[in-house]
Design a protein around this motif. Structure first.
Motif, PDB file in Angstrom:
ATOM      1  N   GLY A   1     -35.406  14.264   3.804  1.00 43.04           N
ATOM      2  CA  GLY A   1     -34.919  14.584   2.452  1.00 43.04           C
ATOM      3  C   GLY A   1     -33.620  13.700   1.966  1.00 43.04           C
ATOM      4  O   GLY A   1     -33.088  12.816   2.845  1.00 43.04           O
ATOM      5  N   TRP A   2     -33.182  13.551   0.633  1.00 44.38           N
ATOM      6  CA  TRP A   2     -32.180  13.227   0.032  1.00 44.38           C
ATOM      7  C   TRP A   2     -31.467  14.025  -0.593  1.00 44.38           C
ATOM      8  O   TRP A   2     -31.674  14.877  -1.345  1.00 44.38           O
ATOM      9  N   PHE A   3     -30.086  13.948  -0.430  1.00 40.43           N
ATOM     10  CA  PHE A   3     -29.127  14.847  -0.847  1.00 40.43           C
ATOM     11  C   PHE A   3     -28.143  14.019  -1.763  1.00 40.43           C
ATOM     12  O   PHE A   3     -27.991  12.543  -1.301  1.00 40.43           O
ATOM     13  N   ARG A   4     -27.257  14.623  -2.464  1.00 37.27           N
ATOM     14  CA  ARG A   4     -26.177  13.821  -3.040  1.00 37.27           C
ATOM     15  C   ARG A   4     -25.061  14.401  -3.221  1.00 37.27           C
ATOM     16  O   ARG A   4     -24.884  15.791  -3.361  1.00 37.27           O
ATOM     17  N   LEU A   5     -23.917  13.690  -3.208  1.00 37.65           N
ATOM     18  CA  LEU A   5     -22.623  14.456  -3.407  1.00 37.65           C
ATOM     19  C   LEU A   5     -21.783  13.578  -4.564  1.00 37.65           C
ATOM     20  O   LEU A   5     -21.434  12.407  -4.330  1.00 37.65           O
ATOM     21  N   ALA A   6     -21.415  14.439  -5.533  1.00 36.25           N
ATOM     22  CA  ALA A   6     -20.479  13.718  -6.678  1.00 36.25           C
ATOM     23  C   ALA A   6     -19.400  14.501  -6.273  1.00 36.25           C
ATOM     24  O   ALA A   6     -18.943  15.198  -5.875  1.00 36.25           O
ATOM     25  N   PRO A   7     -18.024  13.689  -7.043  1.00 33.77           N
ATOM     26  CA  PRO A   7     -16.681  14.008  -6.968  1.00 33.77           C
ATOM     27  C   PRO A   7     -16.676  15.420  -7.647  1.00 33.77           C
ATOM     28  O   PRO A   7     -17.067  15.523  -8.643  1.00 33.77           O
TER      29      PRO A   7
ATOM     30  N   GLU B   1     -25.801  18.434  -2.954  1.00 36.21           N
ATOM     31  CA  GLU B   1     -26.789  18.953  -3.353  1.00 36.21           C
ATOM     32  C   GLU B   1     -28.257  18.437  -3.077  1.00 36.21           C
ATOM     33  O   GLU B   1     -28.169  17.174  -2.946  1.00 36.21           O
ATOM     34  N   PHE B   2     -29.116  19.035  -2.954  1.00 39.81           N
ATOM     35  CA  PHE B   2     -30.759  18.663  -2.842  1.00 39.81           C
ATOM     36  C   PHE B   2     -31.015  17.802  -3.844  1.00 39.81           C
ATOM     37  O   PHE B   2     -31.032  18.168  -5.031  1.00 39.81           O
ATOM     38  N   VAL B   3     -31.896  16.514  -3.683  1.00 40.32           N
ATOM     39  CA  VAL B   3     -32.329  15.865  -4.577  1.00 40.32           C
ATOM     40  C   VAL B   3     -34.012  15.796  -4.286  1.00 40.32           C
ATOM     41  O   VAL B   3     -34.842  15.966  -5.228  1.00 40.32           O
TER      42      VAL B   3
END
Length: 124
Positions: free
Chosen positions: A35-41, A46-48
């Motif tokens: 999987g890929w997730f992301r974290l923004a400032p 969150e799940f991508v």
């Protein structure tokens, strides 16, 4: 030792594309959903997108549907995330993750193996 190493992040203009890669070592890659997730400032991770061990089943977050494609090459122990039509809101650190079992799990806590992340910056 198990390791996931992401690459392919960088600076891109809005509307542009990037392909992220994640190469795994120390595990039997085909035994894992990826999987890929992301974290923004200021936001939570969150799940991508995710892909089953075979590559035959994929899942996407609503905010990337139609703009992203997840795929994997089990011979290369690598999973990819192709992202097109990038928006400034897509700017984040993107993390690769692995889990033993199905790919239809979308919470951070359901994924046990993580990479260090790769930064994606999108300029307006």
């Amino acid at each position: 030792q198990v390791q996931l190493v992401e690459s392919g992040g960088g600076l891109v203009r809005a509307g542009g594309s990037l392909r992220l890669s994640c190469t795994a070592s120390g595990l039997t890659f085909r035994d894992y959903a990826m999987g890929w997730f992301r974290l923004a400032p200021g936001k939570e991770r969150e799940f991508v997108a995710s892909v089953s061990w075979s590559g035959g089943v994929t899942h996407y977050a609503d905010f990337v549907k139609g703009r992203a494609t997840i795929s994997r090459d089990n011979a290369k122990n690598t999973v990819y995330l192709q992202m097109d039509s990038l928006k400034p809101d897509d700017a984040a650190v993107y993390y690769c993750a692995a889990r033993s079992g199905p790919s239809n799990y979308f919470n951070v806590g359901d994924w046990g193996i993580w990479g260090q992340g790769t930064q994606v910056t999108v300029s307006a």
